[in-house]
Design an enzyme around this catalytic site. Sequence first.
Site, PDB file in Angstrom:
ATOM      1  N   TYR A  78       0.836  -1.193   0.000  1.00  0.00           N
ATOM      2  CA  TYR A  78       0.000   0.000   0.000  1.00  0.00           C
ATOM      3  C   TYR A  78       0.870   1.242   0.000  1.00  0.00           C
ATOM      4  O   TYR A  78       2.067   1.188   0.276  1.00  0.00           O
ATOM      5  CB  TYR A  78      -0.974   0.010   1.181  1.00  0.00           C
ATOM      6  CG  TYR A  78      -0.337   0.198   2.537  1.00  0.00           C
ATOM      7  CD1 TYR A  78      -0.250   1.457   3.122  1.00  0.00           C
ATOM      8  CD2 TYR A  78       0.176  -0.880   3.235  1.00  0.00           C
ATOM      9  CE1 TYR A  78       0.323   1.637   4.361  1.00  0.00           C
ATOM     10  CE2 TYR A  78       0.756  -0.715   4.483  1.00  0.00           C
ATOM     11  CZ  TYR A  78       0.828   0.547   5.041  1.00  0.00           C
ATOM     12  OH  TYR A  78       1.407   0.709   6.270  1.00  0.00           O
ATOM     13  N   CYS A  79       0.249   2.367  -0.342  1.00  0.00           N
ATOM     14  CA  CYS A  79       0.935   3.666  -0.338  1.00  0.00           C
ATOM     15  C   CYS A  79      -0.136   4.723  -0.099  1.00  0.00           C
ATOM     16  O   CYS A  79      -1.127   4.449   0.562  1.00  0.00           O
ATOM     17  CB  CYS A  79       1.703   3.879  -1.644  1.00  0.00           C
ATOM     18  SG  CYS A  79       0.677   3.908  -3.125  1.00  0.00           S
ATOM     19  N   ALA A  80       0.039   5.908  -0.624  1.00  0.00           N
ATOM     20  CA  ALA A  80      -0.942   6.966  -0.410  1.00  0.00           C
ATOM     21  C   ALA A  80      -2.131   6.857  -1.362  1.00  0.00           C
ATOM     22  O   ALA A  80      -3.252   7.186  -0.997  1.00  0.00           O
ATOM     23  CB  ALA A  80      -0.289   8.338  -0.548  1.00  0.00           C
ATOM     24  N   PHE A 106      -3.418   3.954   1.925  1.00  0.00           N
ATOM     25  CA  PHE A 106      -3.417   3.804   3.378  1.00  0.00           C
ATOM     26  C   PHE A 106      -4.729   4.301   3.973  1.00  0.00           C
ATOM     27  O   PHE A 106      -5.280   3.706   4.892  1.00  0.00           O
ATOM     28  CB  PHE A 106      -2.235   4.567   3.992  1.00  0.00           C
ATOM     29  CG  PHE A 106      -2.284   4.621   5.489  1.00  0.00           C
ATOM     30  CD1 PHE A 106      -1.952   3.515   6.241  1.00  0.00           C
ATOM     31  CD2 PHE A 106      -2.674   5.781   6.141  1.00  0.00           C
ATOM     32  CE1 PHE A 106      -2.012   3.554   7.622  1.00  0.00           C
ATOM     33  CE2 PHE A 106      -2.732   5.833   7.521  1.00  0.00           C
ATOM     34  CZ  PHE A 106      -2.402   4.713   8.267  1.00  0.00           C
TER      35      PHE A 106
END
Length: 117
Positions: A78-80, A106
Amino acid sequence: MNQSMMEMVAEAKKIVPAIAPDKAANLLDAGDAVAIDVRNDGEVAQSGKIAGALHIPLDQFVNIYASAASKDKVILLYCASGARSALAGKLLLENGYTDVHNLGAFSDWANSGGPVE
């Protein structure tokens, strides 16, 4: 021909299957998965990360993780926004990993009530 970053992300998102936060939580709770946050240090410092997740920024990801990680766990990235995690997932798939998923943003995890630290 050089691909633009948007084209690379779009291609990666087609290759790396998405996973919903509730399904990811079940895998994590069972000990069958590892969550990896590929955001930069400042982003993690600002919002926290999934409880128990590894933090490996995308620019360091291949060197640190792809060569050393166990391939017997489900990988949840996951990331932004889901873009960098898709790119990281594509890199893992290209390096022999088979059970890789893009958890996406996130905020989706946090908003679903998933534990954050």
